[in-house]
Design an enzyme around this catalytic site. Structure first.
Site, mmCIF file in Angstrom:
data_model
loop_
_atom_site.group_PDB
_atom_site.id
_atom_site.type_symbol
_atom_site.label_atom_id
_atom_site.label_comp_id
_atom_site.label_asym_id
_atom_site.label_seq_id
_atom_site.Cartn_x
_atom_site.Cartn_y
_atom_site.Cartn_z
ATOM 1 N N LYS A 174 2.968 -4.147 -7.048
ATOM 2 C CA LYS A 174 2.361 -2.807 -7.143
ATOM 3 C C LYS A 174 1.862 -2.513 -8.543
ATOM 4 O O LYS A 174 0.891 -1.778 -8.713
ATOM 5 C CB LYS A 174 3.367 -1.737 -6.705
ATOM 6 C CG LYS A 174 3.625 -1.807 -5.222
ATOM 7 C CD LYS A 174 3.820 -0.445 -4.618
ATOM 8 C CE LYS A 174 3.814 -0.605 -3.113
ATOM 9 N NZ LYS A 174 4.090 0.567 -2.371
ATOM 10 N N LYS B 190 1.288 -8.993 4.887
ATOM 11 C CA LYS B 190 1.909 -7.997 5.762
ATOM 12 C C LYS B 190 0.927 -6.859 6.058
ATOM 13 O O LYS B 190 0.027 -6.593 5.245
ATOM 14 C CB LYS B 190 3.217 -7.478 5.154
ATOM 15 C CG LYS B 190 3.057 -6.418 4.116
ATOM 16 C CD LYS B 190 4.343 -5.618 3.881
ATOM 17 C CE LYS B 190 4.014 -4.514 2.880
ATOM 18 N NZ LYS B 190 5.011 -3.532 2.624
ATOM 19 N N LYS C 204 0.573 0.015 4.920
ATOM 20 C CA LYS C 204 -0.026 1.334 5.131
ATOM 21 C C LYS C 204 -0.918 1.726 3.955
ATOM 22 O O LYS C 204 -1.792 2.576 4.094
ATOM 23 C CB LYS C 204 1.031 2.398 5.443
ATOM 24 C CG LYS C 204 2.109 2.689 4.403
ATOM 25 C CD LYS C 204 2.880 3.921 4.847
ATOM 26 C CE LYS C 204 4.334 4.101 4.594
ATOM 27 N NZ LYS C 204 5.088 3.651 3.500
HETATM 28 P P1 TYM Z 1 8.205 2.084 3.245
HETATM 29 O O1 TYM Z 1 7.950 3.525 3.442
HETATM 30 O O2 TYM Z 1 7.250 1.277 2.439
HETATM 31 O O3 TYM Z 1 8.348 1.381 4.639
HETATM 32 C C1 TYM Z 1 9.194 1.917 5.621
HETATM 33 C C2 TYM Z 1 9.814 0.833 6.460
HETATM 34 O O4 TYM Z 1 8.810 0.077 7.134
HETATM 35 C C3 TYM Z 1 9.040 -1.308 6.919
HETATM 36 N N1 TYM Z 1 7.749 -2.011 6.942
HETATM 37 C C4 TYM Z 1 7.485 -3.031 7.773
HETATM 38 N N2 TYM Z 1 8.209 -3.651 8.707
HETATM 39 C C5 TYM Z 1 7.630 -4.660 9.381
HETATM 40 N N3 TYM Z 1 6.339 -5.055 9.170
HETATM 41 C C6 TYM Z 1 5.567 -4.456 8.234
HETATM 42 N N4 TYM Z 1 4.320 -4.836 8.041
HETATM 43 C C7 TYM Z 1 6.133 -3.386 7.480
HETATM 44 N N5 TYM Z 1 5.659 -2.581 6.497
HETATM 45 C C8 TYM Z 1 6.666 -1.751 6.172
HETATM 46 C C9 TYM Z 1 9.704 -1.366 5.550
HETATM 47 O O5 TYM Z 1 10.382 -2.587 5.359
HETATM 48 C C10 TYM Z 1 10.624 -0.185 5.627
HETATM 49 O O6 TYM Z 1 11.810 -0.511 6.344
HETATM 50 N N6 TYM Z 1 11.787 1.978 -0.131
HETATM 51 C C11 TYM Z 1 11.503 2.247 1.259
HETATM 52 C C12 TYM Z 1 11.883 3.651 1.645
HETATM 53 C C13 TYM Z 1 13.270 3.993 1.305
HETATM 54 C C14 TYM Z 1 14.438 3.590 1.978
HETATM 55 C C15 TYM Z 1 15.511 4.151 1.258
HETATM 56 C C16 TYM Z 1 14.645 2.825 3.110
HETATM 57 C C17 TYM Z 1 13.664 4.755 0.239
HETATM 58 N N7 TYM Z 1 15.000 4.849 0.223
HETATM 59 C C18 TYM Z 1 16.845 3.939 1.645
HETATM 60 C C19 TYM Z 1 15.968 2.611 3.491
HETATM 61 C C20 TYM Z 1 17.031 3.162 2.775
HETATM 62 C C21 TYM Z 1 10.029 2.074 1.475
HETATM 63 O O7 TYM Z 1 9.234 2.214 0.608
HETATM 64 O O8 TYM Z 1 9.685 1.856 2.722
#
Ligand code: TYM
Length: 341
Positions: free
Chosen positions: A117, A207, A210
């Site tokens: 990033k 991957k 979003k």
């Molecule tokens: P974030 O918002 O980027 O993504 C949310 C969740 O979606 C999953 N994900 C995917 N899974 C499968 N295939 C994909 N292409 C794909 N893209 C995204 C991510 O692995 C995630 O599970 N840091 C986290 C948010 C967060 C969090 C937490 C999660 C903050 N604090 C505490 C769990 C526990 C994040 O940015 O996810």
């Protein structure tokens, strides 16, 4: 009672990658375990501006994120299901500071997502972007969460949270935090063979993200269902001419098989067996396009049915619970580090 916890950021419209990696895993686990586990599903809204966003839209996006949790199938009447916003539970940020001071700089510097990033946003690399996994560790450790359903890209951050928790337990010679299960056990708990990584429809070696600028690479949850079906029809595949599950040599086809299986709640091996040896990529794409179109149609109807009153009630209940649990844990940590008696 064990705690299962996860969150999805609200800075951009989530994709079916987020849906399958986080929402659906969580809803499935809630069906299986909500009778005897806490199910904590929160919006990490303070994580939403580690890279620049339009702040005038954030509040509405957070509320939409809550709607999505409900529409995905979390039973809001179940007393063990807790939905809340990170920003409305100040203990998250307070614990993050304490954890900062127990995280070696070198260890935090190894996070691959930060490296990626910070290259992508090279003119706006903030301390917040660097610190993001430590706030995430606080989100998890505050609630003694054992299981954290995540997509594959987030497991490195979970490993960091485990390391911080273990280090603090050792340092203070006390079971301050429950240590989340390691990746292998998490994946098994989600009934998967390995961490889930839904791929980009344009470049299936990457991957589905979003934050991608290319709308054709992703299916967003608010996409027009017919348009989304077209994206599947034009997804990049390969020239092998035979349907096989092989993420290395045929990532596009394997991605479509994965989406088909998970959106229909089917075992991936059964779907692979259905299509094994067939040669028409067009037929497979048509089937997956139909699956995606009906999934989005149904999901969007469910989103539209969630009312403002439901959201208000759910947040009031969820944030009361979250503040109670998180404040008690924070006080325990403050005592351990010596700032509270
Ligand atoms: P974030 O918002 O980027 O993504 C949310 C969740 O979606 C999953 N994900 C995917 N899974 C499968 N295939 C994909 N292409 C794909 N893209 C995204 C991510 O692995 C995630 O599970 N840091 C986290 C948010 C967060 C969090 C937490 C999660 C903050 N604090 C505490 C769990 C526990 C994040 O940015 O996810």
């Amino acid at each position: 009672m064990q705690t299962i916890l996860t969150g999805v950021r609200a800075n951009e419209e989530p994709t079916i990658g987020n849906f399958l990696g986080a929402y659906k895993s969580m809803v499935n686990l809630a069906h299986e375990h909500a009778a005897d586990s806490n199910i904590n599903m929160f919006v990490p809204d303070l994580h939403s501006f580690t890279t620049p966003i339009d702040h005038s839209k954030l509040y509405a996006q957070v509320i939409k994120g809550i709607k999505y949790y409900i529409a995905a199938g979390l039973d809001i009447d179940n007393p063990n299901i807790h939905i809340y916003r990170q920003s409305h539970v100040p203990a998250h940020s307070e614990l993050a500071w304490i954890l900062d001071c127990f995280t070696p700089f070198g260890e935090a510097s190894r996070m691959t997502q930060f490296k990626e990033k910070s290259e992508e946003h090279s003119n706006a690399v903030t301390v917040g972007l660097f610190n993001y996994p430590i706030l995430m560790a606080a989100d998890i450790l505050l609630y003694d969460a054992k299981y954290v359903p995540l997509g594959e890209d987030q497991f490195q951050h979970l490993e960091l949270a485990r390391n911080i928790g273990i280090r603090m337990n050792n340092k203070f010679n006390e079971e301050l935090f429950t240590i989340p299960a390691p990746e292998e056990e998490q994946v098994k708990f989600m009934h998967l063979e390995k961490g889930l990584r839904i791929r980009s429809l344009v470049d299936p070696t990457k991957k589905m993200s979003k934050s991608s600028d290319n709308a054709k690479s992703k299916i967003s949850l608010n996409d027009n269902p017919a348009e989304a079906a077209k994206k599947i029809m034009s997804a990049t595949t390969d020239s092998e001419g035979i349907i096989r599950f092989d993420m290395i040599n045929q990532p596009g086809i394997s991605n479509l098989l994965t989406i088909e299986a998970l959106l229909n709640d089917r075992d991936i091996q059964d779907v692979i067996a259905d299509w094994a040896g067939q040669t028409s990529y067009g037929d497979l794409k048509k089937k997956v396009a139909q699956t995606v179109e009906s999934f989005l149609t149904e999901f969007q109807e469910k989103v539209a049915a969630v009312t403002d009153e439901q959201i208000e009630a759910v947040l009031q209940k969820g944030e009361e619970y979250a503040n109670r649990v998180a404040n008690a844990k924070l006080a325990q940590i403050q005592r351990a580090v010596g700032v509270r008696k």
